[in-house]
Design a protein around this motif. Structure first.
Motif, short mmCIF file in Angstrom:
data_model
loop_
_atom_site.label_atom_id
_atom_site.label_comp_id
_atom_site.label_asym_id
_atom_site.label_seq_id
_atom_site.Cartn_x
_atom_site.Cartn_y
_atom_site.Cartn_z
N ILE A 88 -5.10 20.35 -9.03
CA ILE A 88 -5.57 18.99 -9.36
C ILE A 88 -6.69 19.11 -10.38
CG2 ILE A 88 -6.66 16.89 -8.46
CD1 ILE A 88 -5.32 17.51 -5.79
N PRO A 89 -6.57 18.42 -11.53
CA PRO A 89 -7.63 18.52 -12.54
C PRO A 89 -8.91 17.84 -12.04
CG PRO A 89 -5.95 16.97 -13.24
CD PRO A 89 -5.47 17.59 -11.96
N MET A 90 -10.02 18.51 -12.22
CA MET A 90 -11.30 17.97 -11.76
C MET A 90 -11.91 17.07 -12.83
SD MET A 90 -11.90 18.86 -8.81
CE MET A 90 -10.92 19.81 -7.69
N ARG A 91 -12.65 16.10 -12.40
CA ARG A 91 -13.33 15.19 -13.31
C ARG A 91 -14.50 15.94 -13.95
NH1 ARG A 91 -16.12 9.95 -10.92
NH2 ARG A 91 -14.36 10.22 -9.55
N PRO A 92 -14.72 15.73 -15.24
CA PRO A 92 -15.85 16.40 -15.88
C PRO A 92 -17.17 15.90 -15.31
CG PRO A 92 -14.64 15.07 -17.47
CD PRO A 92 -13.95 14.95 -16.17
N LEU A 97 -19.78 14.20 -19.80
CA LEU A 97 -19.32 12.91 -20.31
C LEU A 97 -20.34 12.31 -21.26
CD1 LEU A 97 -17.81 11.29 -17.09
CD2 LEU A 97 -16.58 12.11 -19.07
N ALA A 98 -21.61 12.41 -20.93
CA ALA A 98 -22.65 11.85 -21.80
C ALA A 98 -22.69 12.59 -23.13
CB ALA A 98 -24.00 11.93 -21.10
N GLN A 99 -22.52 13.88 -23.06
CA GLN A 99 -22.52 14.69 -24.28
C GLN A 99 -21.32 14.33 -25.16
OE1 GLN A 99 -22.07 18.89 -23.63
NE2 GLN A 99 -23.57 19.36 -25.24
N ALA A 100 -20.15 14.14 -24.54
CA ALA A 100 -18.96 13.77 -25.30
C ALA A 100 -19.11 12.39 -25.92
CB ALA A 100 -17.72 13.80 -24.40
N ALA A 101 -19.74 11.47 -25.21
CA ALA A 101 -19.95 10.13 -25.75
C ALA A 101 -20.92 10.18 -26.92
CB ALA A 101 -20.47 9.20 -24.65
#
Length: 108
Positions: A88-92, A97-101
């Motif tokens: 099952i893929p885990m949520r980042p 997420l903040a860094q990607a945004a």
């Protein structure tokens, strides 16, 4: 000759009678308003009882099950659909997420 105390007493009596009549009509109006409010409360309580009965009907499990069968094509999962936890893929993480945004904002 009429004494001034008699005249003053008559004036006081007239003012008191006038005040009493005004008070009487004000009390009548308040009593009518109280009666109207009691009627509205009774109507609201009745509508609440109707809504509670409708809510009970709408949430009845047999009814919901029939709607599910009618509108959703749900079947029991097959053994092929069940994965081990490791697959099952885990949520980042939130910092990822903040860094990607932030990077996406800079790219614009």
């Amino acid at each position: 000759m009429i004494r001034p105390t008699v005249i003053a007493a008559a004036i006081v009596l007239a003012v008191m009678v006038t005040g009493l009549f005004e008070l009487k009509y004000e009390v009548r109006e308040l009593d009518q308003e109280k009666s109207r409010l009691h009627d509205r409360i009774a109507e609201e309580r009745e509508s609440l009882r109707v809504l509670q009965a409708e809510w009970s009907y709408l949430n009845h499990p047999d009814r919901i099950q029939a709607l599910v069968a009618q509108h959703l094509a749900l079947t029991t999962p097959s053994s092929r659909q069940i994965l081990p936890v490791e697959q099952i893929p885990m949520r980042p993480r939130s910092d990822t997420l903040a860094q990607a945004a932030a990077e996406e904002g800079r790219a614009r």
